[in-house]
Design a protein around this motif. Sequence first.
Motif, PDB file in Angstrom:
ATOM      1  N   MET A   1       0.822  -1.192   0.000  1.00  0.00           N
ATOM      2  CA  MET A   1       0.000   0.000   0.000  1.00  0.00           C
ATOM      3  C   MET A   1       0.869   1.259   0.000  1.00  0.00           C
ATOM      4  SD  MET A   1      -3.077   1.164   0.160  1.00  0.00           S
ATOM      5  CE  MET A   1      -3.914   2.628   0.591  1.00  0.00           C
ATOM      6  N   ILE A   2       1.817   1.334   0.926  1.00  0.00           N
ATOM      7  CA  ILE A   2       2.672   2.519   0.984  1.00  0.00           C
ATOM      8  C   ILE A   2       3.568   2.594  -0.253  1.00  0.00           C
ATOM      9  CG2 ILE A   2       4.553   3.615   2.253  1.00  0.00           C
ATOM     10  CD1 ILE A   2       3.291   2.601   4.799  1.00  0.00           C
ATOM     11  N   PHE A   3       4.038   1.441  -0.720  1.00  0.00           N
ATOM     12  CA  PHE A   3       4.880   1.413  -1.913  1.00  0.00           C
ATOM     13  C   PHE A   3       4.113   1.970  -3.108  1.00  0.00           C
ATOM     14  CE2 PHE A   3       6.675  -0.592  -5.673  1.00  0.00           C
ATOM     15  CZ  PHE A   3       8.012  -0.288  -5.508  1.00  0.00           C
ATOM     16  N   ASN A   4       2.876   1.526  -3.288  1.00  0.00           N
ATOM     17  CA  ASN A   4       2.056   2.026  -4.392  1.00  0.00           C
ATOM     18  C   ASN A   4       1.752   3.516  -4.228  1.00  0.00           C
ATOM     19  OD1 ASN A   4       1.977  -0.459  -5.608  1.00  0.00           O
ATOM     20  ND2 ASN A   4       0.044  -1.044  -4.635  1.00  0.00           N
ATOM     21  N   TYR A   5       1.574   3.948  -2.995  1.00  0.00           N
ATOM     22  CA  TYR A   5       1.288   5.350  -2.733  1.00  0.00           C
ATOM     23  C   TYR A   5       2.474   6.235  -3.127  1.00  0.00           C
ATOM     24  CZ  TYR A   5       0.430   9.654  -0.164  1.00  0.00           C
ATOM     25  OH  TYR A   5       0.276  10.974   0.181  1.00  0.00           O
ATOM     26  N   LEU A   6       3.659   5.863  -2.710  1.00  0.00           N
ATOM     27  CA  LEU A   6       4.829   6.699  -2.962  1.00  0.00           C
ATOM     28  C   LEU A   6       5.339   6.599  -4.391  1.00  0.00           C
ATOM     29  CD1 LEU A   6       6.906   6.201   0.290  1.00  0.00           C
ATOM     30  CD2 LEU A   6       5.610   8.202  -0.392  1.00  0.00           C
ATOM     31  N   PHE A   7       5.279   5.408  -4.987  1.00  0.00           N
ATOM     32  CA  PHE A   7       5.925   5.199  -6.283  1.00  0.00           C
ATOM     33  C   PHE A   7       4.955   5.167  -7.459  1.00  0.00           C
ATOM     34  CE2 PHE A   7       9.009   3.601  -3.240  1.00  0.00           C
ATOM     35  CZ  PHE A   7      10.152   4.220  -3.690  1.00  0.00           C
ATOM     36  N   SER A   8       3.741   5.597  -7.270  1.00  0.00           N
ATOM     37  CA  SER A   8       2.797   5.662  -8.376  1.00  0.00           C
ATOM     38  C   SER A   8       3.325   6.652  -9.408  1.00  0.00           C
ATOM     39  CB  SER A   8       1.432   6.115  -7.858  1.00  0.00           C
ATOM     40  OG  SER A   8       0.557   6.315  -8.935  1.00  0.00           O
ATOM     41  N   SER A   9       3.478   6.190 -10.651  1.00  0.00           N
ATOM     42  CA  SER A   9       4.105   7.052 -11.671  1.00  0.00           C
ATOM     43  C   SER A   9       3.208   8.215 -12.081  1.00  0.00           C
ATOM     44  CB  SER A   9       4.495   6.232 -12.888  1.00  0.00           C
ATOM     45  OG  SER A   9       3.334   5.720 -13.518  1.00  0.00           O
ATOM     46  N   GLN A  10       1.891   8.053 -11.953  1.00  0.00           N
ATOM     47  CA  GLN A  10       0.973   9.154 -12.252  1.00  0.00           C
ATOM     48  C   GLN A  10      -0.105   9.195 -11.176  1.00  0.00           C
ATOM     49  OE1 GLN A  10      -0.368   8.719 -16.344  1.00  0.00           O
ATOM     50  NE2 GLN A  10       0.040  10.882 -16.592  1.00  0.00           N
ATOM     51  N   PRO A  11       0.208   9.808 -10.043  1.00  0.00           N
ATOM     52  CA  PRO A  11      -0.796   9.880  -8.977  1.00  0.00           C
ATOM     53  C   PRO A  11      -1.952  10.787  -9.389  1.00  0.00           C
ATOM     54  CG  PRO A  11       1.127  11.149  -8.386  1.00  0.00           C
ATOM     55  CD  PRO A  11       1.449  10.461  -9.664  1.00  0.00           C
ATOM     56  N   PRO A  12      -3.088  10.632  -8.731  1.00  0.00           N
ATOM     57  CA  PRO A  12      -4.218  11.516  -9.060  1.00  0.00           C
ATOM     58  C   PRO A  12      -3.893  12.979  -8.738  1.00  0.00           C
ATOM     59  CG  PRO A  12      -4.714  10.127  -7.164  1.00  0.00           C
ATOM     60  CD  PRO A  12      -3.410   9.671  -7.705  1.00  0.00           C
ATOM     61  N   ALA A  13      -4.681  13.852  -9.300  1.00  0.00           N
ATOM     62  CA  ALA A  13      -4.451  15.289  -9.081  1.00  0.00           C
ATOM     63  C   ALA A  13      -4.644  15.621  -7.604  1.00  0.00           C
ATOM     64  CB  ALA A  13      -5.413  16.094  -9.936  1.00  0.00           C
ATOM     65  N   PHE A  14      -4.130  16.766  -7.197  1.00  0.00           N
ATOM     66  CA  PHE A  14      -4.271  17.205  -5.817  1.00  0.00           C
ATOM     67  C   PHE A  14      -5.745  17.363  -5.468  1.00  0.00           C
ATOM     68  CE2 PHE A  14      -0.024  19.156  -6.648  1.00  0.00           C
ATOM     69  CZ  PHE A  14       0.668  18.413  -5.707  1.00  0.00           C
ATOM     70  N   VAL A  15      -6.117  16.953  -4.278  1.00  0.00           N
ATOM     71  CA  VAL A  15      -7.495  17.117  -3.828  1.00  0.00           C
ATOM     72  C   VAL A  15      -7.566  18.203  -2.763  1.00  0.00           C
ATOM     73  CG1 VAL A  15      -9.461  15.973  -2.773  1.00  0.00           C
ATOM     74  CG2 VAL A  15      -8.020  14.717  -4.359  1.00  0.00           C
ATOM     75  N   LYS A  16      -6.853  17.992  -1.652  1.00  0.00           N
ATOM     76  CA  LYS A  16      -6.909  18.943  -0.538  1.00  0.00           C
ATOM     77  C   LYS A  16      -5.653  19.795  -0.428  1.00  0.00           C
ATOM     78  CE  LYS A  16      -9.711  16.270   2.680  1.00  0.00           C
ATOM     79  NZ  LYS A  16      -9.708  15.637   3.982  1.00  0.00           N
ATOM     80  N   PHE A  17      -4.512  19.162  -0.561  1.00  0.00           N
ATOM     81  CA  PHE A  17      -3.262  19.802  -0.169  1.00  0.00           C
ATOM     82  C   PHE A  17      -2.476  20.429  -1.321  1.00  0.00           C
ATOM     83  CE2 PHE A  17      -4.035  16.335   2.878  1.00  0.00           C
ATOM     84  CZ  PHE A  17      -4.268  17.128   3.988  1.00  0.00           C
ATOM     85  N   GLY A  18      -3.030  20.490  -2.497  1.00  0.00           N
ATOM     86  CA  GLY A  18      -2.302  21.015  -3.648  1.00  0.00           C
ATOM     87  C   GLY A  18      -1.977  22.491  -3.541  1.00  0.00           C
ATOM     88  N   TRP A  19      -3.002  23.299  -3.349  1.00  0.00           N
ATOM     89  CA  TRP A  19      -2.783  24.744  -3.304  1.00  0.00           C
ATOM     90  C   TRP A  19      -2.070  25.195  -2.033  1.00  0.00           C
ATOM     91  CZ3 TRP A  19      -2.811  26.842  -7.783  1.00  0.00           C
ATOM     92  CH2 TRP A  19      -3.597  26.298  -8.789  1.00  0.00           C
ATOM     93  N   PRO A  20      -2.386  24.630  -0.856  1.00  0.00           N
ATOM     94  CA  PRO A  20      -1.588  25.004   0.324  1.00  0.00           C
ATOM     95  C   PRO A  20      -0.117  24.606   0.189  1.00  0.00           C
ATOM     96  CG  PRO A  20      -3.648  24.027   1.020  1.00  0.00           C
ATOM     97  CD  PRO A  20      -3.570  23.848  -0.462  1.00  0.00           C
ATOM     98  N   LEU A  21       0.140  23.490  -0.494  1.00  0.00           N
ATOM     99  CA  LEU A  21       1.526  23.069  -0.716  1.00  0.00           C
ATOM    100  C   LEU A  21       2.252  24.071  -1.614  1.00  0.00           C
ATOM    101  CD1 LEU A  21       3.470  20.726  -0.043  1.00  0.00           C
ATOM    102  CD2 LEU A  21       2.759  19.681  -2.182  1.00  0.00           C
ATOM    103  N   LEU A  22       1.587  24.494  -2.679  1.00  0.00           N
ATOM    104  CA  LEU A  22       2.173  25.505  -3.561  1.00  0.00           C
ATOM    105  C   LEU A  22       2.421  26.802  -2.799  1.00  0.00           C
ATOM    106  CD1 LEU A  22       3.078  26.445  -6.376  1.00  0.00           C
ATOM    107  CD2 LEU A  22       0.717  27.143  -6.779  1.00  0.00           C
ATOM    108  N   ALA A  23       1.447  27.205  -1.974  1.00  0.00           N
ATOM    109  CA  ALA A  23       1.610  28.426  -1.176  1.00  0.00           C
ATOM    110  C   ALA A  23       2.798  28.291  -0.228  1.00  0.00           C
ATOM    111  CB  ALA A  23       0.331  28.713  -0.393  1.00  0.00           C
ATOM    112  N   GLY A  24       3.003  27.102   0.340  1.00  0.00           N
ATOM    113  CA  GLY A  24       4.144  26.869   1.227  1.00  0.00           C
ATOM    114  C   GLY A  24       5.467  27.000   0.499  1.00  0.00           C
ATOM    115  N   PHE A  25       5.543  26.436  -0.704  1.00  0.00           N
ATOM    116  CA  PHE A  25       6.791  26.529  -1.474  1.00  0.00           C
ATOM    117  C   PHE A  25       7.059  27.969  -1.918  1.00  0.00           C
ATOM    118  CE2 PHE A  25       6.188  21.859  -2.521  1.00  0.00           C
ATOM    119  CZ  PHE A  25       7.202  21.447  -1.669  1.00  0.00           C
TER     120      PHE A  25
END
Length: 126
Positions: A1-25
């Motif tokens: 489960m964790i392996f698939n989560y971290l190494f998925s070559s095309q994960p789904p688009a951001f749901v919750k944390f996409g824009w706050p992550l961009l704001a953090g960077f």
Amino acid sequence: MIFNYLFSSQPPAFVKFGWPLLAGFILLLIISIALKYVIVKKVKVIYRPLVRKIARAFGWIGLIGIILWFFRYERSPWLSMRLLLWLAILSLLIWIIVICFKESKKIPQRQKKIWETEKKKKYKGG
């Protein structure tokens, strides 16, 4: 489960944390610029190397994070892996800890050197 989560070559688009992550960077990048050009001039001489190194770390991780966020947003294969974002955040933490550890050993030496120079100037009258 964790392996698939971290190494998925095309994960789904951001749901919750996409824009706050961009704001953090982006915030890391802004803090880096502020530290490098504004705050470093107001800091005592013995702490300037520490502030410069932290500014450099914030700048690099902010820039790398924005680039990785863009690849994740565009769902680019392999470059949008969650592992890369986790490594960027983890490397920032490790980098800051190493910088603070190394500088904590150098600051007393710099302070002693400055104190000795001021003492010599006091006796020389210059």
